[in-house]
Design a protein around this motif. Structure first.
Motif, PDB file in Angstrom:
ATOM      1  N   PRO A 129      77.143 -25.598  53.522  1.00 48.56           N
ATOM      2  CA  PRO A 129      76.116 -25.843  54.538  1.00 48.56           C
ATOM      3  C   PRO A 129      76.381 -27.138  55.312  1.00 48.56           C
ATOM      4  CG  PRO A 129      75.114 -25.240  52.447  1.00 48.56           C
ATOM      5  CD  PRO A 129      76.586 -25.440  52.189  1.00 48.56           C
ATOM      6  N   ARG A 130      76.107 -27.084  56.593  1.00 50.56           N
ATOM      7  CA  ARG A 130      76.362 -28.232  57.461  1.00 50.56           C
ATOM      8  C   ARG A 130      75.592 -29.468  56.985  1.00 50.56           C
ATOM      9  NH1 ARG A 130      79.164 -29.242  61.830  1.00 50.56           N
ATOM     10  NH2 ARG A 130      78.449 -30.794  63.320  1.00 50.56           N
ATOM     11  N   ALA A 131      74.374 -29.292  56.506  1.00 52.51           N
ATOM     12  CA  ALA A 131      73.578 -30.434  56.043  1.00 52.51           C
ATOM     13  C   ALA A 131      74.270 -31.156  54.879  1.00 52.51           C
ATOM     14  CB  ALA A 131      72.183 -29.979  55.626  1.00 52.51           C
ATOM     15  N   VAL A 132      74.936 -30.423  54.012  1.00 48.74           N
ATOM     16  CA  VAL A 132      75.677 -31.029  52.894  1.00 48.74           C
ATOM     17  C   VAL A 132      76.824 -31.869  53.443  1.00 48.74           C
ATOM     18  CG1 VAL A 132      77.139 -30.531  50.897  1.00 48.74           C
ATOM     19  CG2 VAL A 132      75.043 -29.214  51.265  1.00 48.74           C
ATOM     20  N   ARG A 133      77.556 -31.308  54.417  1.00 47.79           N
ATOM     21  CA  ARG A 133      78.685 -32.036  55.005  1.00 47.79           C
ATOM     22  C   ARG A 133      78.217 -33.272  55.765  1.00 47.79           C
ATOM     23  NH1 ARG A 133      81.443 -27.799  58.425  1.00 47.79           N
ATOM     24  NH2 ARG A 133      79.393 -26.862  58.370  1.00 47.79           N
ATOM     25  N   VAL A 134      77.051 -33.182  56.425  1.00 47.85           N
ATOM     26  CA  VAL A 134      76.502 -34.344  57.136  1.00 47.85           C
ATOM     27  C   VAL A 134      76.170 -35.457  56.148  1.00 47.85           C
ATOM     28  CG1 VAL A 134      74.520 -35.185  58.477  1.00 47.85           C
ATOM     29  CG2 VAL A 134      75.659 -33.049  59.127  1.00 47.85           C
ATOM     30  N   ARG A 140      80.012 -41.572  53.343  1.00 48.51           N
ATOM     31  CA  ARG A 140      81.368 -42.101  53.505  1.00 48.51           C
ATOM     32  C   ARG A 140      81.427 -43.167  54.587  1.00 48.51           C
ATOM     33  NH1 ARG A 140      85.018 -37.520  54.742  1.00 48.51           N
ATOM     34  NH2 ARG A 140      84.402 -36.888  52.681  1.00 48.51           N
ATOM     35  N   TYR A 141      80.678 -43.003  55.698  1.00 44.99           N
ATOM     36  CA  TYR A 141      80.879 -43.865  56.862  1.00 44.99           C
ATOM     37  C   TYR A 141      79.706 -44.744  57.265  1.00 44.99           C
ATOM     38  CZ  TYR A 141      85.042 -41.109  57.481  1.00 44.99           C
ATOM     39  OH  TYR A 141      86.247 -40.504  57.278  1.00 44.99           O
ATOM     40  N   ALA A 142      78.549 -44.550  56.702  1.00 41.96           N
ATOM     41  CA  ALA A 142      77.392 -45.369  57.100  1.00 41.96           C
ATOM     42  C   ALA A 142      77.608 -46.821  56.692  1.00 41.96           C
ATOM     43  CB  ALA A 142      76.117 -44.827  56.461  1.00 41.96           C
ATOM     44  N   HIS A 146      74.389 -47.299  50.342  1.00 35.44           N
ATOM     45  CA  HIS A 146      73.383 -47.260  49.274  1.00 35.44           C
ATOM     46  C   HIS A 146      71.966 -47.052  49.821  1.00 35.44           C
ATOM     47  CE1 HIS A 146      73.754 -51.458  50.450  1.00 35.44           C
ATOM     48  NE2 HIS A 146      72.514 -51.629  50.040  1.00 35.44           N
ATOM     49  N   THR A 147      71.739 -47.312  51.111  1.00 36.19           N
ATOM     50  CA  THR A 147      70.401 -47.110  51.678  1.00 36.19           C
ATOM     51  C   THR A 147      70.361 -46.005  52.730  1.00 36.19           C
ATOM     52  OG1 THR A 147      70.755 -48.784  53.384  1.00 36.19           O
ATOM     53  CG2 THR A 147      69.754 -49.520  51.301  1.00 36.19           C
ATOM     54  N   VAL A 148      71.495 -45.379  52.982  1.00 31.85           N
ATOM     55  CA  VAL A 148      71.567 -44.427  54.086  1.00 31.85           C
ATOM     56  C   VAL A 148      70.640 -43.230  53.885  1.00 31.85           C
ATOM     57  CG1 VAL A 148      73.530 -43.054  53.268  1.00 31.85           C
ATOM     58  CG2 VAL A 148      73.107 -43.312  55.711  1.00 31.85           C
ATOM     59  N   THR A 149      70.455 -42.785  52.653  1.00 31.49           N
ATOM     60  CA  THR A 149      69.585 -41.629  52.418  1.00 31.49           C
ATOM     61  C   THR A 149      68.156 -41.949  52.830  1.00 31.49           C
ATOM     62  OG1 THR A 149      71.010 -40.919  50.606  1.00 31.49           O
ATOM     63  CG2 THR A 149      68.824 -39.940  50.700  1.00 31.49           C
ATOM     64  N   MET A 150      67.681 -43.132  52.498  1.00 35.30           N
ATOM     65  CA  MET A 150      66.327 -43.518  52.900  1.00 35.30           C
ATOM     66  C   MET A 150      66.232 -43.651  54.417  1.00 35.30           C
ATOM     67  SD  MET A 150      65.067 -46.214  49.995  1.00 35.30           S
ATOM     68  CE  MET A 150      66.576 -47.163  49.985  1.00 35.30           C
ATOM     69  N   ARG A 151      67.225 -44.256  55.037  1.00 33.44           N
ATOM     70  CA  ARG A 151      67.215 -44.454  56.487  1.00 33.44           C
ATOM     71  C   ARG A 151      67.214 -43.121  57.223  1.00 33.44           C
ATOM     72  NH1 ARG A 151      71.940 -47.910  58.214  1.00 33.44           N
ATOM     73  NH2 ARG A 151      70.868 -47.847  60.218  1.00 33.44           N
ATOM     74  N   ALA A 180      69.678 -37.566  63.273  1.00 34.75           N
ATOM     75  CA  ALA A 180      69.425 -38.878  62.676  1.00 34.75           C
ATOM     76  C   ALA A 180      70.737 -39.536  62.257  1.00 34.75           C
ATOM     77  CB  ALA A 180      68.493 -38.742  61.477  1.00 34.75           C
ATOM     78  N   ALA A 181      71.655 -38.751  61.709  1.00 36.06           N
ATOM     79  CA  ALA A 181      72.958 -39.284  61.292  1.00 36.06           C
ATOM     80  C   ALA A 181      73.725 -39.815  62.503  1.00 36.06           C
ATOM     81  CB  ALA A 181      73.759 -38.213  60.569  1.00 36.06           C
ATOM     82  N   LYS A 182      73.712 -39.060  63.597  1.00 36.70           N
ATOM     83  CA  LYS A 182      74.406 -39.510  64.814  1.00 36.70           C
ATOM     84  C   LYS A 182      73.794 -40.808  65.326  1.00 36.70           C
ATOM     85  CE  LYS A 182      74.138 -35.400  66.862  1.00 36.70           C
ATOM     86  NZ  LYS A 182      74.302 -34.294  67.830  1.00 36.70           N
ATOM     87  N   ALA A 183      72.483 -40.911  65.283  1.00 36.03           N
ATOM     88  CA  ALA A 183      71.812 -42.131  65.754  1.00 36.03           C
ATOM     89  C   ALA A 183      72.158 -43.325  64.876  1.00 36.03           C
ATOM     90  CB  ALA A 183      70.301 -41.914  65.792  1.00 36.03           C
ATOM     91  N   ILE A 184      72.155 -43.121  63.571  1.00 36.10           N
ATOM     92  CA  ILE A 184      72.462 -44.213  62.649  1.00 36.10           C
ATOM     93  C   ILE A 184      73.898 -44.696  62.829  1.00 36.10           C
ATOM     94  CG2 ILE A 184      72.860 -44.742  60.197  1.00 36.10           C
ATOM     95  CD1 ILE A 184      70.330 -43.037  59.614  1.00 36.10           C
ATOM     96  N   LEU A 185      74.827 -43.756  63.024  1.00 28.13           N
ATOM     97  CA  LEU A 185      76.245 -44.104  63.159  1.00 28.13           C
ATOM     98  C   LEU A 185      76.637 -44.437  64.595  1.00 28.13           C
ATOM     99  CD1 LEU A 185      77.715 -41.417  60.756  1.00 28.13           C
ATOM    100  CD2 LEU A 185      77.436 -43.865  60.324  1.00 28.13           C
ATOM    101  N   GLY A 186      75.744 -44.173  65.552  1.00 29.48           N
ATOM    102  CA  GLY A 186      76.061 -44.459  66.939  1.00 29.48           C
ATOM    103  C   GLY A 186      77.123 -43.514  67.508  1.00 29.48           C
ATOM    104  N   LEU A 187      77.095 -42.240  67.086  1.00 27.57           N
ATOM    105  CA  LEU A 187      78.079 -41.255  67.526  1.00 27.57           C
ATOM    106  C   LEU A 187      77.419 -40.156  68.346  1.00 27.57           C
ATOM    107  CD1 LEU A 187      79.995 -40.802  64.144  1.00 27.57           C
ATOM    108  CD2 LEU A 187      80.730 -42.147  66.122  1.00 27.57           C
TER     109      LEU A 187
END
Length: 192
Positions: A129-134, A140-142, A146-151, A180-187
């Motif tokens: 599933p795409r959500a697992v890969r995200v 790996r890249y945030a 250690h806090t990325v899941t909460m963010r 949300a992942a794209k916003a956090i990573l700026g991608l």
């Protein structure tokens, strides 16, 4: 892979320091060989090699010049690194001494790939599933793994507990997670 096959193929090349075979699309170490202990973690290097090939493939596609025969060449102060797709399921990374002639390194890499290809298993990839890969990409890249899941839970408006099993997210939740992942990573896009 049969260890003697990789070791026998690699030992013949004097300037070769290491060979890493990465399983795609997850970028996981499948097999490796090192002439001497190099002081790096094969699993970590294999992950980055897979990511480099995936990113290179995406960049070439965006330019309209993608080819199945592409190769990534990295020249550093002490190494020449050649990355090639063996097939859609495996990437071969060869690390040569810096003094090795580039043409010979390319020739040796092609020969190694021919020998390695014969001993690889036939793979049937199960699409995860795409959500697992995200989530794996985020970890790996945030900047703060250690806090990325909460963010990401806060930004996506998802319960924190739901991200413990991202495979259970519905399409709307998975899209919110990816945004949300794209916003956090700026991608603009995620290569997952």
């Amino acid at each position: 892979m049969n260890e003697p096959v990789l070791a026998a193929a690699a030992r013949e090349v004097a300037s070769l320091r290491a060979v890493l075979v990465t399983a795609m699309p997850d970028c996981l170490l499948f097999d490796s060989w090192q002439r001497d202990t190099a002081g790096w973690a094969d699993e970590e290097v294999a992950t980055y090699f897979g990511d480099l090939v995936r990113s290179n493939r995406s960049a070439l596609k965006s330019l309209g010049s993608w080819s199945s025969e592409m190769q990534v060449t990295i020249e550093s102060a002490d190494s020449i690194i050649l990355l090639n797709e063996i097939d859609t399921h495996f990437v071969c990374g060869c690390i040569f001494e810096r003094g090795a002639p580039l043409g010979m390194a390319r020739l040796h890499t092609r020969r190694l790939i021919e020998q390695i290809r014969e001993s690889l298993p036939r793979v049937e990839v199960e699409e995860r599933p795409r959500a697992v890969r995200v989530m794996e990409f985020l970890h790996r890249y945030a900047p703060d793994p250690h806090t990325v899941t909460m963010r990401v839970a806060l930004r996506a408006g998802l319960p924190l507990a739901s991200l413990e099993k991202p495979e259970a997210l519905d399409d709307r939740q998975a899209e919110a997670l990816e945004n949300a992942a794209k916003a956090i990573l700026g991608l603009q896009t995620l290569n997952v």
